[in-house]
Each structure stands twice: as C-alpha cells, then as structure tokens.
Design a protein around this motif. Structure first.
Motif, PDB file in Angstrom:
ATOM      1  N   ASP A   7       0.826  -1.203   0.000  1.00 44.89           N
ATOM      2  CA  ASP A   7       0.000   0.000   0.000  1.00 44.89           C
ATOM      3  C   ASP A   7       0.866   1.262   0.000  1.00 44.89           C
ATOM      4  O   ASP A   7       0.457   2.302   0.463  1.00 44.89           O
ATOM      5  CB  ASP A   7      -0.956   0.025   1.200  1.00 44.89           C
ATOM      6  N   LEU A  37      -7.246  -4.604  -2.335  1.00 41.50           N
ATOM      7  CA  LEU A  37      -8.280  -4.270  -3.326  1.00 41.50           C
ATOM      8  C   LEU A  37      -8.800  -5.523  -4.024  1.00 41.50           C
ATOM      9  O   LEU A  37      -9.918  -5.515  -4.544  1.00 41.50           O
ATOM     10  CB  LEU A  37      -7.731  -3.300  -4.375  1.00 41.50           C
ATOM     11  N   ARG A  74     -12.106  -6.458  -3.042  1.00 42.98           N
ATOM     12  CA  ARG A  74     -13.181  -5.604  -3.547  1.00 42.98           C
ATOM     13  C   ARG A  74     -12.816  -5.159  -4.962  1.00 42.98           C
ATOM     14  O   ARG A  74     -12.438  -4.008  -5.202  1.00 42.98           O
ATOM     15  CB  ARG A  74     -13.362  -4.384  -2.640  1.00 42.98           C
ATOM     16  N   ASP A  89     -14.388  -4.266  -7.455  1.00 46.79           N
ATOM     17  CA  ASP A  89     -15.105  -3.122  -8.007  1.00 46.79           C
ATOM     18  C   ASP A  89     -14.375  -1.811  -7.743  1.00 46.79           C
ATOM     19  O   ASP A  89     -14.652  -0.797  -8.396  1.00 46.79           O
ATOM     20  CB  ASP A  89     -16.519  -3.046  -7.420  1.00 46.79           C
ATOM     21  N   ARG A  90     -13.431  -1.822  -6.810  1.00 42.95           N
ATOM     22  CA  ARG A  90     -12.695  -0.610  -6.471  1.00 42.95           C
ATOM     23  C   ARG A  90     -11.369  -0.481  -7.216  1.00 42.95           C
ATOM     24  O   ARG A  90     -10.694   0.548  -7.104  1.00 42.95           O
ATOM     25  CB  ARG A  90     -12.424  -0.572  -4.961  1.00 42.95           C
ATOM     26  N   ILE A  91     -10.979  -1.520  -7.960  1.00 45.29           N
ATOM     27  CA  ILE A  91      -9.675  -1.493  -8.610  1.00 45.29           C
ATOM     28  C   ILE A  91      -9.607  -0.442  -9.706  1.00 45.29           C
ATOM     29  O   ILE A  91      -8.681   0.379  -9.746  1.00 45.29           O
ATOM     30  CB  ILE A  91      -9.314  -2.888  -9.161  1.00 45.29           C
ATOM     31  N   PRO A 114     -11.429   2.347 -10.311  1.00 38.75           N
ATOM     32  CA  PRO A 114     -11.372   3.721  -9.816  1.00 38.75           C
ATOM     33  C   PRO A 114     -10.049   4.070  -9.152  1.00 38.75           C
ATOM     34  O   PRO A 114      -9.545   5.185  -9.307  1.00 38.75           O
ATOM     35  CB  PRO A 114     -12.526   3.781  -8.805  1.00 38.75           C
ATOM     36  N   ALA A 115      -9.464   3.115  -8.435  1.00 39.86           N
ATOM     37  CA  ALA A 115      -8.181   3.372  -7.779  1.00 39.86           C
ATOM     38  C   ALA A 115      -7.072   3.551  -8.803  1.00 39.86           C
ATOM     39  O   ALA A 115      -6.195   4.420  -8.649  1.00 39.86           O
ATOM     40  CB  ALA A 115      -7.848   2.243  -6.823  1.00 39.86           C
ATOM     41  N   THR A 130     -12.587  -7.532 -12.312  1.00 42.03           N
ATOM     42  CA  THR A 130     -13.273  -6.254 -12.537  1.00 42.03           C
ATOM     43  C   THR A 130     -14.340  -6.344 -13.622  1.00 42.03           C
ATOM     44  O   THR A 130     -15.020  -5.362 -13.895  1.00 42.03           O
ATOM     45  CB  THR A 130     -12.273  -5.139 -12.915  1.00 42.03           C
ATOM     46  N   ASP A 160     -14.026  -3.758 -16.427  1.00 42.69           N
ATOM     47  CA  ASP A 160     -13.997  -2.334 -16.071  1.00 42.69           C
ATOM     48  C   ASP A 160     -12.584  -1.763 -16.135  1.00 42.69           C
ATOM     49  O   ASP A 160     -12.378  -0.630 -16.587  1.00 42.69           O
ATOM     50  CB  ASP A 160     -14.566  -2.118 -14.660  1.00 42.69           C
ATOM     51  N   THR A 186     -11.319   1.269 -18.519  1.00 45.25           N
ATOM     52  CA  THR A 186     -10.726   2.455 -17.910  1.00 45.25           C
ATOM     53  C   THR A 186      -9.366   2.754 -18.520  1.00 45.25           C
ATOM     54  O   THR A 186      -9.059   3.909 -18.861  1.00 45.25           O
ATOM     55  CB  THR A 186     -10.589   2.262 -16.388  1.00 45.25           C
TER      56      THR A 186
END
Length: 208
Positions: free
Chosen positions: A5, A54, A57, A59-61, A63-64, A88, A91, A95
């Motif tokens: 992180d 991540l 989750r 679904d957050r990859i 956007p991050a 994802t 997604d 992106t």
C-alpha cells in the motif's frame, strides 16, 4: 509502511518525461517487480503500488487505478498498469483504454505467472491458488477477511468445493513452501507446488 500500500517510486527522482515509464501495480506484485527492475537494470521504470487488499473488492480497482494515473502520470512518457482483469469484469480494461494506458492481458495474475510453462489442463476450477505473496500474507488476505479466525466452521462453505491448494512459487524457498503447505492443511486441501518463477511478468515489464 507495507509494500502493498506504499508508493515505491524512488524518492527524489522527478520524472524527466522522455523515456521514463510509470508502473501502476497491484501491491501483491511489488516484491517481484522490484526484483526484476533490479536484475535487469531497468532504471527508467518507476513503481507505484496500490493496496493488494483491493483484490477483496475488485469493483474498487478500476477507480483506484484511474485516480493513481491522474495523480501521478504527468511527466512520464508512458504509464503501464500491472494488473490483469482481476475480477473487474472488464472495467479495468475499459478504464485503461479511456485513459490511453496499457495493461496486462488475461483474467488474473495467476494466469500470467503460469503462462511461460506448459501445464496439463485439468479440473483447475477446483484449485485454490497461492503465490509467494499470498503464502506470506495468508492470514491477512484470506483467513481473517473470510472470518475463519472467528468462525472456522465456515471453512466448508468457502472451500468445500475445492480439492487442491496450488502454490505457484516465484522463488525456491523451502520455508515458504512449508508455509504454503501448512495453509493447505488448514483448509483441508491437497497440496501442489508449481515453480513458475516470474512467468510472463518479466516479458511484460520488458515491453513496458
């Protein structure tokens, strides 16, 4: 500060633009990417890692990744995303295409670790995979998030349809192999070790 992180771009090294590449990567790959950068003298590559958690989750990859590219990509000749799809549902690929940055093809990192070696295709759907990273971080990324530390009776619900824990070893480390085997025992699964090395990761970074 943990490598999964943390920003691992070298302190004090401002991107000069021409020839420099920023890697936006999953923290689960930090150790391997840094090893390859060091082994190959790829001094033009800078690394920024997103939290490995991540993956719990997905679904957050995307956007991050977008936030990281927007915040850190200026001044680099190229930005490359060191993720596969990783749950994802396309997604992340959409992106990256919109942002004009490249990424690794494939469903997940397990696939590109094994891409360099021929494997018998069998009932892989019943296999649960660990990498070096997940062998080390099993409690933090598997056991505790699934609540098995508090409710071990849930093991059958989560893992009852699995037959084998497959340890994809990036390194020859007897202690790490023993640790991975102990995780298989905890899950009541058969154990298989496959030495994959860095798989296709080295060639991916070479192209970057």
């Amino acid at each position: 500060m943990q490598p999964d992180d943390a920003t691992l771009t070298r302190d004090g090294l401002a991107p000069s633009g021409r020839g420099r590449v920023l890697l936006i990567a999953c923290g689960a790959l930090a150790r391997e990417i840094l090893a390859l950068i060091g082994q190959n003298g790829w001094d033009h590559l800078d690394l920024h890692c997103l939290p490995a958690i991540l993956h719990n989750r997905p679904d957050r990859i995307a956007p991050a990744v977008e936030a990281a590219v927007t915040a850190r990509g200026a001044g680099y000749e190229r930005v490359f995303v060191v993720y596969a799809d990783c749950g994802t549902g396309g997604d992340l690929a959409r992106t990256c295409e919109r942002l004009g940055v490249g990424m690794i093809e494939g469903p997940h990192c397990y696939a590109f670790y094994e891409a360099s070696r021929p494997l018998p295709r069998r009932a892989e759907v019943t296999c649960f995979y660990l990498t070096d990273f997940l062998a080390r971080q099993f409690d933090a990324f598997v056991w505790e998030p699934l609540g098995l530390d508090r409710h071990p009776e849930l093991r059958e619900m989560y893992f009852g349809n699995y037959t084998t824990l497959v340890y994809q070893a990036q390194t020859d480390d007897l202690a790490l192999t023993a640790l991975a085997r102990s995780h298989a025992d905890r899950l009541d699964l058969a154990f298989e070790r496959r030495f994959t090395g860095y798989g296709e990761l080295a060639s991916v970074l070479a192209r970057a």
